[in-house]
Design a protein around this motif. Structure first.
Motif, PDB file in Angstrom:
ATOM      1  N   ILE A  41      25.617  49.512  38.455  1.00  0.00           N
ATOM      2  CA  ILE A  41      26.320  49.482  37.186  1.00  0.00           C
ATOM      3  C   ILE A  41      26.963  50.963  37.032  1.00  0.00           C
ATOM      4  O   ILE A  41      26.092  51.646  37.034  1.00  0.00           O
ATOM      5  N   THR A  42      28.007  50.630  36.830  1.00  0.00           N
ATOM      6  CA  THR A  42      28.778  52.254  36.658  1.00  0.00           C
ATOM      7  C   THR A  42      29.969  52.251  35.861  1.00  0.00           C
ATOM      8  O   THR A  42      30.451  51.112  35.741  1.00  0.00           O
ATOM      9  N   HIS A  43      30.413  53.269  35.440  1.00  0.00           N
ATOM     10  CA  HIS A  43      31.689  53.149  34.730  1.00  0.00           C
ATOM     11  C   HIS A  43      32.807  54.337  35.673  1.00  0.00           C
ATOM     12  O   HIS A  43      33.881  54.626  35.095  1.00  0.00           O
ATOM     13  N   LYS A  44      32.257  54.655  36.803  1.00  0.00           N
ATOM     14  CA  LYS A  44      33.137  55.793  37.527  1.00  0.00           C
ATOM     15  C   LYS A  44      33.706  55.034  38.534  1.00  0.00           C
ATOM     16  O   LYS A  44      33.173  54.418  39.632  1.00  0.00           O
ATOM     17  N   LEU A  45      34.784  55.133  38.713  1.00  0.00           N
ATOM     18  CA  LEU A  45      35.744  54.057  39.516  1.00  0.00           C
ATOM     19  C   LEU A  45      35.660  54.720  41.123  1.00  0.00           C
ATOM     20  O   LEU A  45      35.365  53.789  41.780  1.00  0.00           O
ATOM     21  N   HIS A  46      35.597  56.035  41.120  1.00  0.00           N
ATOM     22  CA  HIS A  46      35.470  56.397  42.914  1.00  0.00           C
ATOM     23  C   HIS A  46      34.052  56.238  43.213  1.00  0.00           C
ATOM     24  O   HIS A  46      34.027  55.864  44.415  1.00  0.00           O
ATOM     25  N   GLU A  47      33.005  55.770  42.519  1.00  0.00           N
ATOM     26  CA  GLU A  47      31.870  55.299  42.732  1.00  0.00           C
ATOM     27  C   GLU A  47      31.806  53.985  43.457  1.00  0.00           C
ATOM     28  O   GLU A  47      31.576  53.778  44.581  1.00  0.00           O
ATOM     29  N   VAL A  48      32.660  53.175  42.809  1.00  0.00           N
ATOM     30  CA  VAL A  48      32.831  51.818  43.096  1.00  0.00           C
ATOM     31  C   VAL A  48      33.584  51.730  44.502  1.00  0.00           C
ATOM     32  O   VAL A  48      33.176  50.944  45.215  1.00  0.00           O
ATOM     33  N   MET A  49      34.590  52.421  44.477  1.00  0.00           N
ATOM     34  CA  MET A  49      35.287  52.506  45.733  1.00  0.00           C
ATOM     35  C   MET A  49      34.460  52.952  47.022  1.00  0.00           C
ATOM     36  O   MET A  49      34.650  52.466  47.960  1.00  0.00           O
ATOM     37  N   GLU A  50      33.727  54.181  46.860  1.00  0.00           N
ATOM     38  CA  GLU A  50      32.788  54.631  47.657  1.00  0.00           C
ATOM     39  C   GLU A  50      31.549  53.612  48.077  1.00  0.00           C
ATOM     40  O   GLU A  50      31.554  53.425  49.472  1.00  0.00           O
ATOM     41  N   ILE A  51      31.187  52.779  47.624  1.00  0.00           N
ATOM     42  CA  ILE A  51      30.096  52.484  47.837  1.00  0.00           C
ATOM     43  C   ILE A  51      29.948  50.748  47.781  1.00  0.00           C
ATOM     44  O   ILE A  51      29.177  50.089  48.743  1.00  0.00           O
ATOM     45  N   SER A  52      30.714  50.251  47.007  1.00  0.00           N
ATOM     46  CA  SER A  52      30.655  48.610  46.844  1.00  0.00           C
ATOM     47  C   SER A  52      31.392  47.872  47.903  1.00  0.00           C
ATOM     48  O   SER A  52      32.263  48.192  48.499  1.00  0.00           O
ATOM     49  N   ASP A  53      30.771  46.629  48.077  1.00  0.00           N
ATOM     50  CA  ASP A  53      31.232  45.411  48.673  1.00  0.00           C
ATOM     51  C   ASP A  53      32.253  44.610  47.734  1.00  0.00           C
ATOM     52  O   ASP A  53      33.129  44.171  48.228  1.00  0.00           O
ATOM     53  N   ASP A  54      31.413  44.407  46.622  1.00  0.00           N
ATOM     54  CA  ASP A  54      32.335  43.649  45.678  1.00  0.00           C
ATOM     55  C   ASP A  54      32.208  44.258  44.263  1.00  0.00           C
ATOM     56  O   ASP A  54      31.376  45.091  44.132  1.00  0.00           O
ATOM     57  N   VAL A  55      33.295  43.827  43.341  1.00  0.00           N
ATOM     58  CA  VAL A  55      33.199  44.510  42.325  1.00  0.00           C
ATOM     59  C   VAL A  55      33.601  43.468  41.141  1.00  0.00           C
ATOM     60  O   VAL A  55      34.392  42.613  41.281  1.00  0.00           O
ATOM     61  N   THR A  56      32.815  43.862  40.091  1.00  0.00           N
ATOM     62  CA  THR A  56      33.051  42.919  38.944  1.00  0.00           C
ATOM     63  C   THR A  56      33.395  43.806  37.626  1.00  0.00           C
ATOM     64  O   THR A  56      32.829  44.574  37.393  1.00  0.00           O
ATOM     65  N   VAL A  57      34.598  43.435  37.110  1.00  0.00           N
ATOM     66  CA  VAL A  57      34.937  44.467  36.048  1.00  0.00           C
ATOM     67  C   VAL A  57      34.624  43.582  34.737  1.00  0.00           C
ATOM     68  O   VAL A  57      35.036  42.428  34.483  1.00  0.00           O
ATOM     69  N   LEU A  58      34.075  44.411  33.831  1.00  0.00           N
ATOM     70  CA  LEU A  58      33.717  43.913  32.683  1.00  0.00           C
ATOM     71  C   LEU A  58      34.673  44.597  31.421  1.00  0.00           C
ATOM     72  O   LEU A  58      34.716  45.704  31.626  1.00  0.00           O
ATOM     73  N   ARG A  59      34.984  43.827  30.431  1.00  0.00           N
ATOM     74  CA  ARG A  59      35.758  44.517  29.487  1.00  0.00           C
ATOM     75  C   ARG A  59      35.329  43.685  27.932  1.00  0.00           C
ATOM     76  O   ARG A  59      35.303  42.576  27.933  1.00  0.00           O
ATOM     77  N   ARG A  60      34.844  44.560  27.164  1.00  0.00           N
ATOM     78  CA  ARG A  60      34.540  43.665  25.727  1.00  0.00           C
ATOM     79  C   ARG A  60      33.544  42.647  25.954  1.00  0.00           C
ATOM     80  O   ARG A  60      33.861  41.528  25.357  1.00  0.00           O
ATOM     81  N   GLY A  61      32.764  42.638  26.961  1.00  0.00           N
ATOM     82  CA  GLY A  61      31.736  41.417  27.049  1.00  0.00           C
ATOM     83  C   GLY A  61      31.887  40.315  27.834  1.00  0.00           C
ATOM     84  O   GLY A  61      31.313  39.489  28.200  1.00  0.00           O
ATOM     85  N   ARG A  62      33.294  40.698  28.458  1.00  0.00           N
ATOM     86  CA  ARG A  62      33.855  39.365  29.315  1.00  0.00           C
ATOM     87  C   ARG A  62      34.023  39.795  30.600  1.00  0.00           C
ATOM     88  O   ARG A  62      34.376  41.255  30.797  1.00  0.00           O
ATOM     89  N   VAL A  63      34.038  38.868  31.531  1.00  0.00           N
ATOM     90  CA  VAL A  63      34.468  39.252  32.884  1.00  0.00           C
ATOM     91  C   VAL A  63      35.985  39.351  33.037  1.00  0.00           C
ATOM     92  O   VAL A  63      36.923  38.170  32.747  1.00  0.00           O
ATOM     93  N   VAL A  64      36.514  40.186  33.642  1.00  0.00           N
ATOM     94  CA  VAL A  64      37.903  40.514  33.708  1.00  0.00           C
ATOM     95  C   VAL A  64      38.347  39.799  35.153  1.00  0.00           C
ATOM     96  O   VAL A  64      39.017  39.027  34.994  1.00  0.00           O
ATOM     97  N   ARG A  65      37.421  40.274  36.077  1.00  0.00           N
ATOM     98  CA  ARG A  65      37.649  39.500  37.629  1.00  0.00           C
ATOM     99  C   ARG A  65      36.504  40.002  38.109  1.00  0.00           C
ATOM    100  O   ARG A  65      36.105  41.487  38.116  1.00  0.00           O
ATOM    101  N   THR A  66      36.193  39.432  39.539  1.00  0.00           N
ATOM    102  CA  THR A  66      35.529  39.801  40.492  1.00  0.00           C
ATOM    103  C   THR A  66      36.336  39.681  41.491  1.00  0.00           C
ATOM    104  O   THR A  66      36.960  38.859  42.151  1.00  0.00           O
ATOM    105  N   SER A  67      36.205  40.929  42.421  1.00  0.00           N
ATOM    106  CA  SER A  67      37.155  40.907  43.833  1.00  0.00           C
ATOM    107  C   SER A  67      36.225  41.755  44.663  1.00  0.00           C
ATOM    108  O   SER A  67      35.238  42.282  44.412  1.00  0.00           O
ATOM    109  N   LEU A  68      36.846  41.456  46.089  1.00  0.00           N
ATOM    110  CA  LEU A  68      36.250  42.310  47.218  1.00  0.00           C
ATOM    111  C   LEU A  68      36.866  43.677  46.710  1.00  0.00           C
ATOM    112  O   LEU A  68      37.942  43.762  46.520  1.00  0.00           O
ATOM    113  N   THR A  69      36.008  44.518  47.151  1.00  0.00           N
ATOM    114  CA  THR A  69      36.598  45.933  46.889  1.00  0.00           C
ATOM    115  C   THR A  69      37.513  46.232  47.686  1.00  0.00           C
ATOM    116  O   THR A  69      38.594  47.083  47.106  1.00  0.00           O
ATOM    117  N   SER A  70      37.479  46.000  48.832  1.00  0.00           N
ATOM    118  CA  SER A  70      38.660  46.343  49.806  1.00  0.00           C
ATOM    119  C   SER A  70      39.955  45.752  49.049  1.00  0.00           C
ATOM    120  O   SER A  70      40.915  46.203  49.882  1.00  0.00           O
TER     121      SER A  70
END
Lengths: 513, 372, 374, 314
Positions: free
Chosen positions: A200-229
């Protein structure tokens, strides 16, 4: 790499909703976490990430929807169920028994053993430490460890129980860039060995650096889940915030004025030795914001406390307008115009069970404006509250309401309204936007700049580099209780400050004495 | 909120005053028991008039008396049981053929005394109320409101003020002297002791009597006393007894306390003397006798006074002095000595001394001063 | 003891409850009607259980409660006695409430009560021959407040200076002062002309005047209610009260904003002790007129309970002290009239307390269905 | 003066001290465990009373001392579980719950006592008591035998429970978790430990030990039950826990020391030495306060003592 196969889904949230009094923390969240991958949950503070993690760990139960593990719905009412199912978590606020040793902390909660076989545990733990290159003395009371090390203890606790999924909530907040690198390397290795990681993070570059998948949440809702690549940082920002934002505030700097705060040779010891101050010197002038950067736990708390009078200095001088304030109590410092915004507004800044109007005068309850000979001036207090509500755009039913009902942003507005009311000479600000949403963050930053323009000297302690680069006139970096470098904003770069934050001293001449 | 509070407080005050004011219209309830008194005492239909004793009674005369007893401690402590025992005996005697009934209220704290006494009186059920003398102040504070009730307090008391407040006391120092004779003879260590409640005159008196009795048969005997500062704390009494035994005392007098027998049970050849009530049955292995206080003559006096008041209509006129009873007058005695423990010659000697006290040949001084 | 944990809204629940699909949720705001409903509910449950106990001892439940009510409010004098009984409890209840507002856990009301009574006796012994009643009585009360404050300040200072746990120190101080008093009553202060451990009787000039002639209701009650108003005004309208409440809510934030927590702690302890001391003076000079080891019927401890039932609010304290006074007062009548054993009265008091306490906590929560799909 | 000094090491004083210390030690050990789990139980006084009654009535009516001890312990556990429901589940303020429990427990014990034993003017009912359990051979050792090896079996049990308890607290999973609960219940909760369950267990153990203390007072010492049987021992046990800084060894020492002071003052009186014994009796309380001040740097007070734990709140 094939994240799409249904059989590879280890953990799933299906239409999960979680409400707390007054808020919907998670609103119909559906997401899938795949086996042996690193999955980031990205979102602003308050987007509902931590709540979702708590749902995965059985801390809370969803009001609607279900959590599924290996395709089966699992009904968890307690972390015990999560642990049994193979889920481990490292929360943002550590859950450690501080008087006990590392070994004991790790062993707590291991089921089915009546006698603690500390020798066996020590052996297993040693293997884990070797495997992941963790260096920690197993017999030290965890209260004596550095925050970064405490986090490793938390990770060891989860691994020791043999978890399949490891959830980490904002693990990098307490780490140096170097520590982050090591953590990420370890996490990648764990993933390659089959462990599933939710980060769990709020730092973009960390997401880019480490993750395979990313889910973005906003105001308690899922905005989108995607492959980080498949996403860019710009995409993620847009999803996170809901619009293109540029938090940069146009700063037109007026020339700085007289010297207000002059600190030299400051030493402050702490009981554990962690977070103490060593020979700190710094100056802040009128119409100037001095930013203090650094990884948390490097002395920022002590610096804040010693400036506002909560801690005595063991050596050194603190001059405000050339007057030594060492002997002044917090109350005395308020009187000469030192205002402060603490990092933890709920614990250090506000009385949650006070009325809002009462919180607005905290610290000045004995001033002429709000009282006379020990009596409170109800009219004065009421008028001030009305003024503050108008000036700071505080969203609350009325000043007579209990402070507890307010949201984080409004809480911070109350603190700001209170602290800025007296036209402070010196403003000491610690993490002013932590936990705030974008709107409130923007607002708080703008007020700080306004205050500077009106002549205040501002010391801004922050762990948010963007914030510092954006607001400060100069940036000093703290590491291990020392100021290891100082740089004018125009010359500051992330790399250079990052080096200092990691404890690598700058070239001679760069760091001001 | 402020206004709400003030309103609340005002309401409370108003409520109190209203309640108080409501009462203003009513007749003073304190006075109410007076007319109610007569029916209350004669209302009891059970004893059929036919069974009435012939001699003094007319059909107007009361046939029953209902007594309340207020105990500060629980009813198990020896002061209480001595009073209950006396009540039972006097009830059986049935003076004036009265049907005597009593109720007791136990464990009433000193702080509650006056209120409890008043509420007891206000029920109108009781003709006589007997309380420990620790409540004597309280009795004097309210007895004028209940002139038809005979009030009595028993024990050392503070002062007597006459009227319908009777002050009863009993003097057990002579009986203690007799126990001392036995202890003096039985002692092999040459030391006897007493576990006493408080250094009060009515505790010191018997303790001094006990020691004097022992000295009368063994002038060199050593004496020791320990105060445990409680009327009823068996555990403390036991430890205090153990300490005395350790010092060499081999006879212990439990002056206004309870529990020394336990210490004696756990020692070799140590005897103990109970106080206030007969305690031999509790521990026949060690209790050689008990110093008894007997409220019977006092109770008889109270009933006489009440009878005179009821039948002749005379107002109560208690003496301001205490009404006290020596052993010869039946206010105290020594329980039969334990024949298993006390040699026959000693028993005979004690009995002889008892006879001498009874007929006035032997005078034992009441010495309420410091125990020496 | 870490008593400084601010609470934020959030879920709380035992897992047993959670498995049933319900959870407790903390209310953000507790409205007065919530409190009233819950307290009434608790009262009814408590009453029901007590009824079972009464019925179990073969007594008529209706008669018993009627006797209880009659004893408490049935006549003018019953009302006076209820108020007499409430008087020391108002003082000790205020003492506890004031301290608890600052989260200073003064459990020493009992000892401070005696300290107050001792202070009052000390000055009455010293000056009674020379002062007229109009001066003597106020002097008694001032001395009692001072003595109570002094005794409590020991715990306050130790907490401020060394951060000692005040629960423990105040409990210890209770024992210590009773032993000191026992020593004094057996020695220096002992009345020469009585047998017991007690002082001489106060001269008339030191008696607290009666509010109602012919009753026992003395002006202590009036003073107690007045003091309750004063305590409320102090808490609500003064900077000190603001700081006291602030320290109670969040002492960290308080000290960051210049409130000296040690100073407030000592002050709170002293004021709380003074209030409990006043109770001692009122009982001493209003009721007993002499000092004895037994003049308190656990008033200090009961005051704590009163304070919590009264939600630490002066008006609540007054109301619950009167309610408790009524219970204690009526219980005696119930005992005398119906023959219910005295011990059952204690059981009933204990049980009602347990239920009221439970209700007082319950009011902060509401039951929420956790899963709508089950 | 020599009396004053001699009494210090007198055999009888020492034996008496151990006897007086036994119920204090039992109750204090129980309270220590309870507090280690974060619960401050001020209701020990009531628990001791209830247990003393439970032991007495069964010992007397069933004519079995062992059944008596058992039921006393049962009564203690029951009352403590009521405390657990109040403070651990409902989360009533612990201080008040303890005080309410004292009121309720003592009242209940006395009510039942009267129900079983109406007093109509006879003697106080008395049950048998255990005999001293003199340990063969050891009790023949001069002085030491009399002081240490001629006590009640429960005294030996109380002293032996110290190492057992130490081992349990420090060497077992259960002990580790119990200590953790008092220090950081949130951490334990996150680790899957049932915080409420642990607190119930700790309170039950506290009830068991206070129950034994109550049994000791009734069926070991006097064979009597009376309403004031606890006579402040619950409070002194509480003081001993603090005096002992939550450490078993020091609690043992504290209990013996407090018992010793009491025995010593009785012995001085028995020797006819004039001392204001109230001052000696006050000494334990003064020393407890002093210990609080002295220990403050190295206090082992559980960090979360007395604070109700709510999941999700910090």
């Amino acid at each position: 790499m094939n994240g799409d196969g249904a059989d590879s889904v280890l953990l799933r949230a299906r239409g999960v909703t979680k409400r707390f009094p007054g808020v919907v923390a998670n609103d119909d969240i559906t997401l899938e976490v795949h086996r042996a991958r690193v999955h980031c949950l990205l979102g602003e503070n308050g987007a509902g990430k931590s709540t979702l993690a708590d749902l995965f760990y059985g801390v809370h139960e969803p009001d609607e929807g279900a959590i599924e593990l290996r395709g089966e719905p699992i009904h968890m009412v307690s972390p015990r169920d999560a642990i049994a199912a193979g889920i481990g978590m490292v929360r943002q606020h550590f859950e450690l028994v501080t008087p006990m040793s590392v070994l004991e902390n790790v062993v707590i909660g291991t089921r089915g053993e009546a006698k603690v076989d500390l020798r066996a545990a020590r052996g297993r733990l040693g293997e884990l430490c070797d495997l992941y290159g963790v260096e920690v003395d197993l017999d030290t009371p965890v209260g004596d460890l550095a925050v970064g090390q405490q986090q490793w203890v938390e990770i060891l606790k989860a691994l020791y129980l043999g978890c399949e999924v490891l959830i980490l909530d904002e693990p990098t907040a307490v780490l140096t860039p170097e520590g982050i690198e090591r953590l990420f390397a370890t996490l990648r290795r764990m993933a390659s060995e089959g462990l599933t990681i939710v980060l769990i993070t709020h730092k973009l570059h960390e997401v880019m650096e480490i993750s395979d998948d990313v889910t973005v949440l906003r105001r308690g809702r899922v905005v989108r889940t995607s492959l980080t690549s498949e996403v860019t940082m710009a995409d993620l920002t847009r999803m996170m915030v809901g619009r293109d934002v540029d938090l940069a505030i146009d700063v037109v700097e007026a020339p700085r004025g007289d010297l207000v705060l002059d600190v030299s040779g400051l030493d402050v010891a702490t009981e554990s030795g962690r977070g103490s101050l060593k020979q700190v010197s710094l100056q802040v002038h009128e119409r100037e914001i001095l930013g203090i950067a650094g990884v948390s736990g490097n002395g920022q708390d002590a610096l804040f406390d010693v400036l506002v009078g909560m801690k005595p200095a063991d050596a050194g001088r603190i001059l405000v307008d050339a007057k030594d304030i060492a002997e002044l109590s917090p109350a005395g410092r308020l009187e000469i115009g030192i205002a402060s915004v603490p990092a933890d507004r709920i614990h250090q800044g506000l009385m949650m069970d006070f009325r809002i109007s009462e919180n607005l005068i905290l610290g000045r309850q004995r001033s002429d404006r709000f009282g006379r000979r020990g009596w409170l001036n109800q009219k004065g207090i009421g008028e001030f509250a009305d003024d503050s509500f108008a000036a700071f755009d505080i969203a609350a039913p009325s000043p007579a309401h209990v402070t507890r009902v307010l949201s984080g942003g409004n809480l911070q507005k109350i603190v700001m309204a209170r602290e800025l009311a007296g036209q402070p000479r010196l403003l000491v600000v610690h993490q002013p936007t932590r936990g705030l949403d974008i709107g409130a963050t923007e607002y708080v930053r703008r007020r700080l700049v306004e205050e500077r323009d009106q002549g205040a000297a501002i010391l801004l302690i922050s762990e948010d580099l963007d914030e510092l680069l954006n607001l400060s006139s100069r940036i000093a970096v703290m590491f291990d209780g020392r100021i290891v470098g100082e740089v004018d904003r125009r010359d500051a770069t992330v790399d250079r400050i990052g080096m200092w934050m990691a404890g690598v001293s700058g070239a001679p001449g760069e760091a001001l004495a | 909120m402020m206004r709400l509070t003030i309103r609340l407080l005002a309401t409370v005050l108003a409520f109190s005053t209203v309640l108080v004011a409501c009462g203003d219209d009513e007749p003073e309830p304190a006075a109410a028991p007076e007319p109610a008194e007569a029916p209350a005492t004669t209302a009891d239909p059970e004893p059929a008039p036919a069974e009435e004793a012939p001699e003094p009674a007319t059909s107007e005369d009361p046939t029953s008396i209902h007594i309340a007893v207020i105990f500060g401690n629980t009813a198990d402590d020896t002061w209480s049981t001595s009073m209950l025992g006396a009540l039972n005996r006097v009830t059986a005697e049935a003076p004036y053929d009265l049907d005597i009934t009593y109720e007791y209220f136990e464990n009433i704290s000193y702080a509650d005394g006056e209120r409890v006494l008043r509420q007891t009186a206000e029920t109108g059920e009781f003709d006589m109320i007997i309380a420990h003398s620790t409540y004597s102040d309280s009795i004097y504070a309210i007895r004028d409101d209940f002139p038809e009730i005979l009030w009595s307090f028993t024990g050392s008391g503070n002062e007597g003020r006459g009227g319908n407040g009777y002050w009863l006391d009993v003097l057990p120092h002579e009986a203690a002297y007799l126990a001392g004779i036995a202890a003096g003879h039985l002692s092999e260590t040459g030391m006897i002791g007493s576990v006493a409640a408080f250094p009060f005159p009515n505790v010191n008196g018997p303790v001094n009597g006990f020691f004097a009795g022992a000295r009368s048969v063994n002038p060199d005997i050593e004496t020791r006393v320990t105060y445990i500062e409680s009327w009823f704390d068996p555990a403390a009494a036991q430890e205090a007894g153990a300490a005395l035994i350790e010092e060499g005392a081999d006879s212990l007098y439990a002056a206004s306390t309870f529990g020394t027998f336990q210490a004696a049970l756990e020692a070799d050849r140590v005897f103990t003397i109970g106080d206030l009530d007969d305690q031999e049955a509790l521990a026949p292995e060690v209790v050689i006798t008990s110093v008894l206080i007997l409220w019977d003559p006092g109770l008889r006096v109270l009933i006489d006074e009440w009878w005179a008041h009821e039948t002749a209509g005379e107002p109560y006129d208690a003496p301001t002095e205490r009404i006290q009873f020596y052993m010869a007058e039946g206010g105290a005695d020594i329980a039969p000595l334990n024949e298993a423990l006390v040699p026959a010659d000693v028993i005979a000697e004690v009995n002889a001394a008892r006879d001498q006290i009874m007929n006035g040949e032997l005078v034992v001084e009441f010495n309420p001063g410091d125990v020496g | 003891m870490n008593t400084d944990v601010p609470t934020t809204p959030g879920a709380s629940s035992g897992s047993l409850l959670r498995r049933t699909g319900w959870r407790l949720e903390r209310r953000l705001e507790v409205k007065p009607w919530h409190e009233v409903v819950t307290l009434v509910g608790a009262f009814i449950v408590g009453l029901a259980i007590c009824s079972i106990l009464i019925a179990a001892s073969d007594k008529s439940v209706v008669d018993s409660y009627r006797a209880l009510f009659d004893g408490a409010f049935g006549s003018r004098r019953a009302v006076y006695e209820t108020l007499v009984q409430a008087t020391p409890l108002i003082f000790t209840g205020l003492a506890a409430a004031f301290a608890f507002r600052a989260r200073v856990w003064n459990i020493g009301g009992e000892g401070q009560f005696f300290a107050g009574a001792m202070g009052a006796f000390f000055v009455s012994d010293l000056w009674h021959a020379h002062l007229p009643r109009g001066v003597m009585v106020p002097v008694l009360f001032i001395a009692a407040a001072a003595a109570g404050a002094l005794w409590a300040s020991i715990a306050g200072l130790l907490k401020a200076r060394y951060d000692t746990n005040e629960i423990i120190t105040t409990v210890m101080l209770n024992f210590i002062i009773l032993l000191i008093l026992s020593y004094l009553l057996g020695d220096l202060w002992r009345s020469p002309d009585t047998f017991y451990f007690q002082t001489v009787t106060l001269p008339e000039s030191a008696h607290l005047p009666l509010m109602i002639d012919g009753s026992r209701l003395h002006w202590g009650f009036g003073i107690a209610v007045a003091v309750a108003v004063v305590v409320h005004v102090v808490l609500r309208r003064t900077a000190l009260g603001y700081e006291v409440r602030g320290v109670g809510i969040n002492r960290t934030a308080g000290s960051y904003k210049g409130i000296s927590v040690p100073r407030v702690t000592v002050l709170v302890m002293a004021i709380s002790g003074a209030l409990a001391g006043l109770a001692g003076a009122a009982e001493f000079s209003g009721i007993h007129h002499r000092l004895q080891l037994d003049i308190s019927n656990n008033f200090g401890f009961v005051g704590i309970i009163i304070a919590l039932i009264g939600r630490l609010h002066p008006a609540g304290v007054v109301v619950s002290a009167i309610a408790f006074g009524a219970l204690v007062n009526g219980a005696v009548t119930m005992q005398i009239q119906t023959g219910i054993p005295a011990a059952l009265v204690d059981v009933i008091q204990g049980l009602s307390l347990i239920f009221v306490l439970t209700g007082a906590v319950a009011v902060r929560y509401r039951l929420q269905r956790t899963r709508s799909d089950e | 003066m020599s009396d004053v000094l001699e009494a210090l090491i007198n055999v009888g004083v020492l034996a008496s001290a151990i006897r007086i210390a036994t119920p204090l030690l039992l109750a204090a050990l129980g309270e220590m465990v309870t507090e280690r789990a974060g619960i401050l139980n001020l209701g020990i006084e009531g628990t001791i009373t209830v247990s003393a009654f439970g032991s007495f009535v069964v010992a007397d009516k069933a004519d079995s001392l062992w059944l008596g001890v058992l039921s006393g312990v049962g009564a203690g556990i029951l009352l403590s579980l009521l405390m657990a429901v109040l403070v651990s589940s409902i989360k009533v303020e612990q201080v008040v719950a303890g005080l309410a429990l004292n009121l309720f427990g003592i009242g209940m014990a006395f009510y039942l006592f009267r129900a079983f034993y109406p007093q109509t003017g006879g003697e106080m009912p008395r049950s048998d008591t255990f005999d001293y359990a003199e340990i063969p051979l050891l009790s023949d050792i001069p002085a030491v035998g009399e002081v240490v090896f001629s006590q009640h079996w429960l005294t030996y049990a109380a002293i032996l429970s110290c190492p057992v308890l130490w081992w349990t607290l420090n060497r077992t999973q259960f002990g580790l978790e119990l200590r953790s609960v008092g220090n950081n219940p949130a951490a334990c909760d996150m680790r899957g430990i049932n915080v409420t369950g642990m607190q119930y267990l700790a309170l039950a153990f506290g009830g068991l030990m206070a129950g034994l203390a109550g049994a000791f007072l009734s069926v070991f010492l006097s064979g009597l039950f009376f309403v004031d049987v606890a006579a402040g021992r619950g409070w002194i046990a509480l003081a001993i826990v603090i005096f002992g800084n939550w450490r078993i060894g020091r609690i043992l020492a504290g209990a013996l020391f407090f018992g010793y002071l009491d025995a010593y003052q009785l012995s001085l009186q028995a020797r006819g030495v004039e001392v204001p014994h109230q001052l000696l009796l006050a000494l334990p309380f003064v020393l407890t306060i002093a210990a609080l001040v002295v220990n403050r740097r190295r206090s082992h007070e559980p960090l979360h003592l007395g604070v109700p734990y709510f999941r999700g709140e910090r």
